[in-house]
Design an enzyme around this catalytic site. Structure first.
Site, PDB file in Angstrom:
ATOM      1  CE  LYS A  16       1.405   1.731   3.614  1.00 60.56           C
ATOM      2  NZ  LYS A  16       2.103   1.419   4.692  1.00 60.56           N
ATOM      3  CB  ALA A  59      10.598   0.382   1.536  1.00 62.37           C
ATOM      4  N   GLY A  66       4.138  -1.328   3.352  1.00 59.80           N
ATOM      5  CA  GLY A  66       3.232  -2.293   3.960  1.00 59.80           C
ATOM      6  C   GLY A  66       3.611  -3.743   3.710  1.00 59.80           C
ATOM      7  CB  SER A  67       6.827  -5.522   3.126  1.00 61.76           C
ATOM      8  OG  SER A  67       7.527  -5.099   4.286  1.00 61.76           O
ATOM      9  CB  SER A  68       5.037  -6.149   8.171  1.00 61.25           C
ATOM     10  OG  SER A  68       4.348  -4.950   8.411  1.00 61.25           O
ATOM     11  CG  ASP A  75       0.359  -0.419   6.773  1.00 56.77           C
ATOM     12  OD1 ASP A  75      -0.177   0.695   6.626  1.00 56.77           O
ATOM     13  OD2 ASP A  75       1.582  -0.562   6.916  1.00 56.77           O
TER      14      ASP A  75
HETATM   15  O1  PMV Z   1       5.938   2.106   6.918  1.00 53.40           O
HETATM   16  P1  PMV Z   1       4.820   1.160   7.038  1.00 53.40           P
HETATM   17  O2  PMV Z   1       4.474   0.466   5.779  1.00 53.40           O
HETATM   18  O3  PMV Z   1       5.034   0.175   8.176  1.00 53.40           O
HETATM   19  O4  PMV Z   1       3.508   2.041   7.385  1.00 53.40           O
HETATM   20  C1  PMV Z   1       3.299   2.487   8.682  1.00 53.40           C
HETATM   21  C2  PMV Z   1       2.144   3.455   8.807  1.00 53.40           C
HETATM   22  C3  PMV Z   1       2.056   4.094  10.194  1.00 53.40           C
HETATM   23  O5  PMV Z   1       0.956   5.000  10.178  1.00 53.40           O
HETATM   24  C4  PMV Z   1       3.316   4.877  10.517  1.00 53.40           C
HETATM   25  C5  PMV Z   1       1.843   3.057  11.284  1.00 53.40           C
HETATM   26  C6  PMV Z   1       0.454   2.452  11.333  1.00 53.40           C
HETATM   27  O6  PMV Z   1       0.328   1.393  11.958  1.00 53.40           O
HETATM   28  O7  PMV Z   1      -0.501   3.034  10.810  1.00 53.40           O
END
Ligand code: PMV
Length: 375
Positions: A11, A140, A143-145, A203
């Site tokens: 995402k 990065a 949203g890979s996890s 995510d």
């Molecule tokens: O960087 P990512 O893909 O883990 O996105 C995190 C998004 C946050 O708003 C920083 C954390 C969340 O859980 O919403």
């Protein structure tokens, strides 16, 4: 028995990262980069997890896992989040030689947590080979996890007979029903909690449902009428941890509530304003809307720097794109990872690979088809 193959997308958050963890609105869209999972039943009483992106290969005897079941009964949706103690235990149990905080160890703990939760709820310990491979770069901001957790949740729920696989004869792909996707999403959120500690859930929601979403405090609304926006994605390749960045914002919020709360409220207002503009754009495609969208991108980027999740290379992306009349902000947790740049219609030539390589030497190895998100 045959293998099950499924996939879930990454995402891009347009606005609302970090603020969404504190009950504010986020706008996000699925990306055409996906994570794929193949699950194959095996007969020798073992469960294996292969994660080629992380160079990780682990396996356990079902008999070894059985004694852990009682501790991991998940009653969705009211279940307690995984406790720090449970996560530590699972990392230890996962084995492998990866080091305690290593991404492999965390990924294995998330798998074990989901496996044990589903197995204890449905009373089945499926012995399977699970292989997960992703087009998404790890850590990065894409949203890979979450895509990993969604794939695992779908496969394990199916493996325990909790959801069907509605593939009709002659069809190549199938989608689960709304109810089944809801169960998958809730379980995937647990995986995100193991990996990130305190995720907002945006995510896994985008990865489960796809498309463009508005997300606030667990409420998901699919944005039905959204214009197609062209977005350039730049990966700074600076590694960072979502868990640490989210915890850092929380610490600042606790220390300076009167300063941080208005900043998060302003990010919320940006998401809401943006939503209105996107809706207006579907009725009136005039270029005027772009300058407002660009202003919001700039304001949010400054706020994200203000709450402490910027990075010098993200600033560099903003400077370089700004010198070309373009507007960028970080996306996801920040602290490195990816930036998004809004592209106006008719600026396609700017995407040329050679030009990008000149502007960001060493930063942009991805093919152009994988750098455009649609919103
Ligand atoms: O960087 P990512 O893909 O883990 O996105 C995190 C998004 C946050 O708003 C920083 C954390 C969340 O859980 O919403």
């Amino acid at each position: 028995k045959r293998s099950l193959v499924l996939s879930a997308p990454g995402k891009v958050i347009l606005h609302g990262e970090h603020a969404v963890v504190h009950g504010k609105v986020a706008l996000a869209t699925a990306l055409d980069l996906r994570t794929f999972l193949r699950m194959t039943p095996r007969q020798d009483g073992k469960i294996s997890l292969q994660l080629p992106n992380l160079g990780s290969q682990l396996s356990w005897e079902a008999a070894e896992l059985r004694p852990l079941l009682a501790a991991f009964s998940v009653e969705l949706p009211e279940a307690q989040p995984p406790s720090a103690e449970q996560v530590e235990k699972l990392k230890e149990f996962a084995g492998g030689d990866y080091g305690h905080e290593a991404v492999q160890s965390v990924a294995a703990a998330a798998f074990l947590y989901l496996y044990l939760s589903v197995a204890s709820k449905y009373g089945v310990l499926p012995t399977v080979d699970i292989l997960v491979w992703s087009e998404l770069p790890t850590g990065a901001g894409l949203g890979s996890s979450a895509a990993y957790s969604v794939c695992l949740a779908g496969a394990l729920l199916f493996g325990c007979g909790a959801i069907s696989y509605p593939l009709q004869e002659g069809q190549e792909t199938a989608r689960w029903t709304k109810e089944e996707l809801d169960v998958i999403n809730r379980l995937a959120f647990r995986g995100e909690q193991v990996i990130h500690g305190n995720p907002s859930g945006v995510d896994n929601a985008v990865s489960t449902w796809g498309g463009a979403l508005r997300y606030i405090s667990g409420q998901i609304s699919v944005l039905k009428s959204v214009p197609t926006l062209r977005i350039l994605l730049t990966n700074t390749k600076v590694p960072r941890s979502t868990k640490i960045l989210v915890a850092g914002v929380k610490a600042k919020l606790l220390e300076f509530p009167t300063i941080m709360e208005p900043m998060l409220a302003t990010i919320d207002a940006i998401s809401r304003e943006c939503e209105g503009i996107l809706e207006a754009m579907t009725k009136d495609p005039s270029q005027e809307h772009y300058s407002r969208l660009e202003d919001l991108v700039d304001i949010n980027q400054h706020l994200l720097n203000g709450i402490g999740v910027g990075h010098a290379l993200l600033d560099r992306v903003c400077q370089v794109t700004s010198s070309h009349g373009l507007h960028s902000k970080l996306t996801g947790a920040g602290g490195g990872g990816c930036a998004i740049t809004l592209l106006r219609p008719g600026r396609a030539t700017w995407l040329q690979r050679r030009e990008r390589a000149r502007l960001f030497p060493g930063l942009l190895p991805r093919p152009a088809t994988h750098t455009q998100g649609e919103f």
